[in-house]
Motif scaffolding. Structure first.
Motif, short mmCIF file in Angstrom:
data_model
loop_
_atom_site.label_atom_id
_atom_site.label_comp_id
_atom_site.label_asym_id
_atom_site.label_seq_id
_atom_site.Cartn_x
_atom_site.Cartn_y
_atom_site.Cartn_z
N LEU A 74 -6.21 6.31 5.02
CA LEU A 74 -5.25 5.50 5.78
C LEU A 74 -5.90 4.31 6.46
CD1 LEU A 74 -3.17 8.43 7.27
CD2 LEU A 74 -2.18 6.54 5.96
N ALA A 99 -3.34 1.70 5.01
CA ALA A 99 -2.34 0.93 5.76
C ALA A 99 -2.37 -0.52 5.30
CB ALA A 99 -2.64 1.01 7.26
N PRO A 143 -1.44 15.54 7.30
CA PRO A 143 -0.16 14.91 6.94
C PRO A 143 0.78 15.92 6.29
CG PRO A 143 -2.03 13.68 6.04
CD PRO A 143 -2.56 14.99 6.53
N TYR A 189 1.73 4.57 14.42
CA TYR A 189 1.55 4.36 12.97
C TYR A 189 1.03 5.63 12.28
CZ TYR A 189 0.36 2.52 8.44
OH TYR A 189 0.31 2.33 7.07
N LEU A 190 -0.09 6.15 12.75
CA LEU A 190 -0.69 7.30 12.07
C LEU A 190 0.20 8.54 12.18
CD1 LEU A 190 -4.48 6.92 12.97
CD2 LEU A 190 -3.38 6.48 10.76
N SER A 237 -4.64 4.97 16.28
CA SER A 237 -3.76 3.88 15.83
C SER A 237 -4.00 2.62 16.64
CB SER A 237 -2.29 4.31 15.94
OG SER A 237 -1.99 5.39 15.08
N GLN A 282 -8.07 12.13 4.86
CA GLN A 282 -6.80 11.40 4.87
C GLN A 282 -6.83 10.22 5.84
OE1 GLN A 282 -4.57 12.40 2.42
NE2 GLN A 282 -6.37 13.65 2.01
N ILE A 336 -0.09 9.24 0.73
CA ILE A 336 -1.08 8.72 1.67
C ILE A 336 -1.84 7.59 0.98
CG2 ILE A 336 -3.11 9.27 3.06
CD1 ILE A 336 -0.58 10.62 4.06
N GLN A 337 -1.88 6.42 1.62
CA GLN A 337 -2.57 5.26 1.05
C GLN A 337 -3.02 4.36 2.19
OE1 GLN A 337 0.26 2.87 -1.24
NE2 GLN A 337 1.92 3.83 -0.06
N ASN A 349 3.44 8.58 12.29
CA ASN A 349 4.50 8.40 11.29
C ASN A 349 3.97 8.59 9.88
OD1 ASN A 349 6.41 7.91 13.26
ND2 ASN A 349 6.18 5.67 13.16
N ALA A 350 2.75 8.10 9.62
CA ALA A 350 2.16 8.27 8.29
C ALA A 350 1.92 9.74 7.98
CB ALA A 350 0.85 7.49 8.19
#
Length: 352
Positions: free
Chosen positions: A276, A314, A305, A195-196, A186, A272, A311-312, A198-199
């Motif tokens: 991201l 950031a 995840p 960030y990652l 991240s 993934q 998942i998309q 949390n994603a």
């Protein structure tokens, strides 16, 4: 797309084939000529994947250079190996050996854990449900560790006696390591350090183990232990068999045969994180070759995840010059493709 409840053909255990003394492998394991390890373009001038001392992230004098080494590895090759990662060497050895002992249990002990395509959990010998598919020369065991509601110790082997305790301890260490590397990635991507994580779902991530058993093969030039693929999840931690090299990583038109450092863990980017990061980091195809003289055991831990989160890319990594390269999709939707089709390069990301 739905997974059938059973395999399209009767399951044959590769270990049983190997131990039967055959000198020719069945046709269903023979790869097309261009896909065999003996084909052209299977070597590379790159000597090995990067070796990174993870302890450097805790040293003020080494932190910046260590972060850069990890960033470069994620951007350029998608694979690196780490030492000083905090997982006790003796635990790594025990984790590998309890699984070797499992695969040498009597067949009736192993068959009690036979798996199906619906979850893949348990003792298996094929990926994908395509009838008549060319199969890989390997058996495996797949189990869930996280989320807790999927962890069912009754689906973990009861023999050898130490297995459940050892693998629980090893799992705790790998999950810890996953959190450390997600934070590093991240920061390297210019995102907030959580960030990652949390994603991925915060503390509600997925973690599952696939133990690969590659029996001796009388014709290793005709087949593969695992066909070329990229990992569909977030990040993979591989505990390799340091005595018998087998992992090969794509490098351009060739393949690098990875030479593991003692008590290293091999890390690779999964699909993934490619999504991201909007392809700043790339998952890379890899495969496994087999050996006529020695069996191999490796442990691939997938840090994923939460399965129902979208998942998309950031938003911070999406610009007019670099629009979002992937649609939003849950990990559940994504891995169903893999479970149905089996390993097919990077076709699940629209890449040939």
């Amino acid at each position: 797309m739905n997974c059938p409840r059973d395999w399209p053909e009767p399951i044959i255990r590769v270990q049983s084939l190997s131990e039967s003394g055959i000198d020719t492998i069945p046709e269903r394991y023979v790869k097309p000529p261009q896909a065999r390890p003996s084909s052209a373009a299977t070597t590379s001038s790159v000597p090995n994947i990067p070796l990174i001392d993870l302890g450097g992230i805790y040293d003020d004098n080494l932190r910046e250079s260590t972060l850069k080494h990890i960033s470069d590895a994620c951007r350029e090759g998608g694979f690196f190996q780490i030492v000083n990662h905090g997982v006790p060497p003796e635990l790594m050895d025990r984790a590998r050996e309890v699984w070797r002992e499992f695969f040498h249990q009597p067949m009736e002990v192993k068959q009690a854990y036979a798996n199906s395509p619906t979850t893949y959990e348990g003792y298996g010998s094929r990926l994908g449900v395509e009838k008549g598919a060319i199969l890989d020369w390997s058996d495996y065991y797949f189990l869930h560790y996280l989320p807790c509601n999927l962890r069912d110790f009754n689906k973990w082997p009861a023999l050898p006696n130490a297995l459940r305790e050892v693998i629980t301890e090893y799992s705790e260490q790998v999950v810890r390591l996953g959190g450390v590397l997600l934070k590093v990635m991240s920061i390297n991507l210019g995102l907030s350090e959580d960030y990652l994580q949390n994603a991925f779902g915060g503390n509600d991530v997925g973690a599952c183990l696939r133990v690969n058993f590659y029996p001796k093969c009388p014709q290793p030039d005709l087949t593969l232990g695992l066909s070329p693929h990229s990992d569909p999840g977030g990040m993979t931690f591989l505990l390799p068999d340091t005595d018998v090299p087998g992992l090969q990583v794509r490098n351009g038109d060739g393949w690098i045969t990875v030479k593991p450092a003692p008590h290293s863990i091999i890390v690779n980017i999964g699909d993934q994180i490619q999504v991201l990061s909007n392809a700043t980091y790339k998952s890379v195809e890899h495969r496994v070759i087999v050996n006529s003289a020695q069996e191999r055991v490796s442990l691939a831990y997938f840090y994923n995840p939460k399965s129902d989160l979208l998942i998309q890319p950031a938003k911070e990594l999406v610009t007019p010059d670099r629009p979002a390269l992937y649609p939003a999709m849950t990990f559940d939707e994504y891995r169903l493709y893999i479970r149905t089709k089996g390993p097919k390069g990077k076709s699940q990301l629209g890449e040939s």
